[in-house]
Design an enzyme around this catalytic site. Structure first.
Site, PDB file in Angstrom:
ATOM      1  N   TYR A 355       0.859  -1.195   0.000  1.00 32.30           N
ATOM      2  CA  TYR A 355       0.000   0.000   0.000  1.00 32.30           C
ATOM      3  C   TYR A 355       0.895   1.245   0.000  1.00 32.30           C
ATOM      4  CZ  TYR A 355      -4.247   2.674   1.357  1.00 32.30           C
ATOM      5  OH  TYR A 355      -5.327   3.535   1.391  1.00 32.30           O
ATOM      6  N   CYS A 356       0.682   2.134  -0.985  1.00 28.16           N
ATOM      7  CA  CYS A 356       1.391   3.417  -1.069  1.00 28.16           C
ATOM      8  C   CYS A 356       2.902   3.183  -1.087  1.00 28.16           C
ATOM      9  CB  CYS A 356       0.942   4.333   0.070  1.00 28.16           C
ATOM     10  SG  CYS A 356       1.549   6.024  -0.052  1.00 28.16           S
ATOM     11  N   VAL A 357       3.659   3.813  -0.183  1.00 33.82           N
ATOM     12  CA  VAL A 357       5.108   3.635  -0.191  1.00 33.82           C
ATOM     13  C   VAL A 357       5.480   2.202   0.184  1.00 33.82           C
ATOM     14  CG1 VAL A 357       5.444   4.398   2.194  1.00 33.82           C
ATOM     15  CG2 VAL A 357       7.303   4.635   0.559  1.00 33.82           C
ATOM     16  N   GLY A 359       3.996  -0.258  -1.117  1.00 29.54           N
ATOM     17  CA  GLY A 359       3.982  -0.877  -2.441  1.00 29.54           C
ATOM     18  C   GLY A 359       5.240  -0.557  -3.224  1.00 29.54           C
ATOM     19  N   PHE A 383      -1.611  -1.128  -3.969  1.00 25.98           N
ATOM     20  CA  PHE A 383      -2.667  -0.142  -3.694  1.00 25.98           C
ATOM     21  C   PHE A 383      -2.063   1.263  -3.816  1.00 25.98           C
ATOM     22  CE2 PHE A 383      -4.960  -3.054  -0.363  1.00 25.98           C
ATOM     23  CZ  PHE A 383      -5.348  -3.907  -1.372  1.00 25.98           C
TER      24      PHE A 383
END
Length: 618
Positions: A355-357, A359, A383
C-alpha cells in the site's frame, strides 16, 4: 421572442427572476447586544492567547526545539519572486496584469453598489457555489460578505493565472509556485477570520466572545501537546483506542525484528487459499487503516474470503533506528515476514499486497528478488503505489535538492523525521479541507471536533528513520531511480523488468498522493502482465471501500498501453467496490484450497494482535 420576453420579465418591484433584494433586518444578528461582556471575553481571549504564545516559546528558549519556519518561507519567497519577475520586468505585462485584476474588482463593486441601491440584478451562475467554506447563506444574501467572497475568488483565480501564464519557468518552479499560491489563498480566505465570516461573526456576537475564549484555550493546549508546534486536533481522540474499538480483527503477533512485527490473523472459514496473503503497509502511516473497525476492515473481509492474512506492523522509529534504510526494511521487513510465513504455514509461495510507499518498497524488493532468484512472492497487488514519479503530484513540491538537504540536516540531529512534519505535508495537499476548517471550528468557534475513526488514524502519525527517508526522497521523488533502472539496493542495480509475476495495480481517480495517471504510467515498467484498475474516490476512501456499502465504482480495461486518458475513455465502469474483482483475480492465479490453518502453526506467539509496535505514538 417569447424567450426574450421571459428573460426581461420583472416582478412588481422591478427585479428580474432569481434576484433577492437586501433586507436591512438581516443585520440584527450582527449587532453587539452586551459590549461589556464582549470586552471581558476579549480580555480573557488575549490571556489565553498569551498562554499559547508561552507554550510556543518555551521549548525554543530552552533549546529543546530549533525553529526552522523561516527556511521554507525563504523557498516560497524565492519561488514566487521568479513569477513576479516575469510580470514586473515588462511594463506592458505589468499593466495587463493590473488591469485584469482592477477591472474585476470594479465589476464586483459596481454590482454591489447597484444591489444596495435596489437595482435589478441578473442571477448569474456561480462557479464557486459548491465551495463548502462559503455554505452559509449570508455569503450571498448579505452584500458585504458577498463582496468579500467574490473579491477573494477573483484575487485567488488571478494569482493562479499569473503562475500559469508566466513564461520561462522550469516545470518544477511552476509547480512549486502554483502550490504556494494555493496555500496562501487557502490561508487568507475570508472564511478563516471572525470579522469576515458571517457565521463566525454571528456566533461571536451571540456568545459575547465566549467562543474565542474557548478557542484560544484549545490553541494553547494543542501547542503544548505538540511540544511547541501546533498539533491540530481533527477529531476527539478520547473516543478511540487501538485494540479496543479499532484494529479488532483477532490474531497474534508471531515474530518481531528491529523494524517490524509480523501478525497472523485467525481463520474464519473451514478452508483457506493455499497461498497465504502478506500485506506490506506504508511506514509513513500505521497499518490499521486496513482494520479500522469490523464494518470496513479489508483485513477482516480478506480473512472471511478464505485468505490466511499476515500483516507487517512497522516500528514507530526513534534515534536507535537512524541507520535503518530501504535495504533494512526490505530484509528485516518483507524478507523477515516471508520467513515467518514459511515457518508458520510451511508455504513458500505467497500473494503480497503493498500500500502506497509500502507498495514502492515491495516493487523494489521484487526487483531485488528477481536478481537473486527468490520466487516466494507469486503475485503482487499494489494499492495506490507509484514506481515512476514523473507525475507524482504536489508532494514533488517538497522534493528538490535544497529542500531535501534541509530535511536531512534536521534529521541528522535526531536520527529521524518527526511524524508531525510528514502529517503536515500531507494535510497541506488539501489545506482547504484538512487544515483550515479545523482551525476555524476549533480556535474560532471554540468547538471540539467530532469523533471520526479515519481522522484519529490520520492523526496517529509515525516517525521516519533518517536513512530510510533520505533514500526515499532522493531515489523516488528527486531522481526517480526505480523507473530509470538506476536504484541500488543490497549492492545490486534494480530493474522492474525483472518483476515478471502478475501484478494487480490499483489506482484511485481522485488521489492527490499517488495520482491515477502516475500509477498507470508506472505499470508499463514491470516485466510481467499488469492488470490496471482505477477505483472511484481518493487515496484512502477509494481503497477502504467495503462491498456491502455499494459506494463509488471502479474501472477496468485493456492492457496498459498508450495514453492514460485513452485508457480511461475506453474503460468499463462497474458500480461498487473493487474488492470482489481483486479476489476473483487472486483466485484466477491460484485457487487451490487447504484446511484452515491454526494461527502460528507450531510457533509461539509474542502477543495478541494488533501488537505493541502499532500502539507507540509519536
Amino acid at each position: 421572442m417569447a424567450d426574450e420576453r421571459k428573460a426581461n420579465e420583472r416582478d412588481a418591484a422591478g427585479n428580474k427572476p432569481g434576484f433577492q433584494p437586501f433586507d436591512p433586518a438581516t443585520i440584527e444578528p450582527y449587532i453587539v447586544k452586551d459590549p461589556e461582556a464582549l470586552t471581558v471575553n476579549f480580555a480573557r481571549t488575549i490571556e489565553q492567547l498569551g498562554k499559547a504564545a508561552s507554550a510556543w516559546l518555551a521549548p525554543r528558549e530552552s533549546g529543546e526545539k530549533v525553529d526552522t519556519v523561516s527556511e521554507p518561507m525563504v523557498d516560497m519567497v524565492k519561488t514566487l519572486s521568479k513569477v513576479s519577475e516575469y510580470w514586473l520586468t515588462d511594463p506592458r505585462r505589468t499593466l495587463e496584469a493590473q488591469t485584469l485584476l482592477l477591472g474585476s474588482y470594479f465589476n464586483i463593486w459596481s454590482r454591489t453598489l447597484g444591489r444596495l441601491s435596489g437595482e435589478a440584478q441578473d442571477a448569474a451562475p456561480d462557479p464557486h457555489g459548491k465551495d463548502k467554506r462559503f455554505a452559509d447563506e449570508d455569503w450571498v444574501k448579505n452584500p458585504f460578505f458577498d463582496f468579500l467572497r467574490q473579491a477573494y475568488f477573483v484575487t485567488s483565480d488571478w494569482a493562479e493565472k499569473l503562475v500559469t501564464d508566466a513564461e520561462g519557468l522550469d516545470e518544477h518552479t511552476r509547480h512549486k509556485a502554483g502550490f504556494y499560491v494555493k496555500q496562501i489563498a487557502s490561508a487568507i480566505s475570508p472564511s478563516n477570520f471572525v470579522t469576515t465570516n458571517p457565521q463566525l461573526y454571528r456566533e461571536t456576537v451571540a456568545s459575547n466572545g465566549a467562543n474565542l475564549v474557548r478557542g484560544m484555550k484549545m490553541l494553547a493546549e494543542d501547542i503544548a501537546a505538540g511540544r511547541g508546534d501546533l498539533k491540530l486536533r481533527q477529531t476527539d481522540t478520547s473516543k478511540f483506542a487501538i485494540g479496543e474499538n479499532m484494529a479488532l480483527t483477532p490474531g497474534k503477533v508471531l515474530a518481531q525484528s528491529d523494524v517490524c512485527q509480523v501478525i497472523q490473523y485467525d481463520a474464519t472459514t473451514e478452508k483457506v487459499l493455499k497461498r497465504p496473503l502478506l500485506i506490506c503497509p506504508p511506514w509513513i502511516n500505521k497499518f490499521y487503516i486496513l482494520d479500522l473497525n469490523p464494518a470496513k476492515s479489508f483485513i477482516k473481509w480478506a480473512v472471511d474470503q478464505g485468505h490466511t492474512v499476515f500483516v507487517i506492523s512497522w516500528v514507530n522509529p526513534d534515534e536507535r533506528h537512524a541507520t535503518k534504510d530501504w535495504e533494512s526494511y526490505a530484509r528485516e521487513g518483507i524478507g523477515f515476514a516471508l520467513d515467518t510465513i514459511s515457518q508458520a504455514t510451511g508455504e513458500d509461495e505467497v500473494n503480497a499486497i503493498g500500500y502506497c510507499v509500502g507498495g514502492t518498497l515491495l516493487a523494489a524488493t521484487l526487483a531485488l528478488h528477481g536478481q537473486e532468484g527468490d520466487k516466494r512472492i507469486r503475485t503482487a497487488t499494489l494499492f495506490t503505489t507509484q514506481v515512476d514519479f514523473t507525475h507524482a503530484g504536489d508532494l514533488k513540491v517538497f522534493a528538490d535538492e535544497e529542500q531535501i538537504d534541509l530535511i536531512e540536516r534536521g534529521m541528522k540531529t535526531t536520527g529521524y523525521l518527526d511524524g508531525s512534519k510528514m502529517a503536515t505535508a500531507f494535510n497541506m495537499l488539501r489545506a482547504s479541507e484538512l487544515i483550515w476548517p479545523y482551525f476555524v471550528n476549533n480556535y474560532l468557534k471554540g468547538q471540539d471536533p467530532m469523533p471520526f475513526d479515519l481522522l484519529y488514524w490520520n492523526s496517529d502519525s509515525t516517525r521516519m528513520p533518517a536513512a530510510n527517508h533520505s533514500f526515499y526522497l532522493r531515489n523516488c521523488y528527486l531522481n526517480n531511480t526505480l523507473a530509470k533502472g538506476e536504484m541500488t539496493l543490497a549492492g545490486k542495480t534494480l530493474s522492474l523488468k525483472d518483476v515478471k509475476i502478475p501484478i494487480y495495480n490499483l489506482a484511485t481517480r481522485e488521489d492527490h498522493i499517488a495520482p491515477a495517471k502516475s500509477v498507470f504510467v508506472g505499470s508499463k515498467f514491470f516485466g510481467g502482465k499488469v492488470t490496471y484498475v482505477m477505483a472511484g474516490s481518493g487515496h484512502i476512501a477509494g481503497v477502504v471501500n467495503p462491498p456491502d456499502k455499494m459506494k463509488y465504482q471502479y474501472w477496468t480495461g485493456g492492457p496498459v498501453k498508450g495514453e492514460f486518458e485513452d485508457w480511461v475513455e475506453k474503460a468499463k465502469e462497474t458500480p461498487g467496490s473493487w474488492w470482489p474483482h481483486w479476489h476473483d483475480w487472486i483466485k484466477a492465479q491460484d485457487d487451490r484450497m487447504v484446511p484452515a490453518r491454526k494461527t502460528g502453526g507450531t510457533m509461539n506467539s509474542i502477543e495478541e494482535a494488533p501488537g505493541s509496535y502499532v500502539r507507540v505514538r509519536a
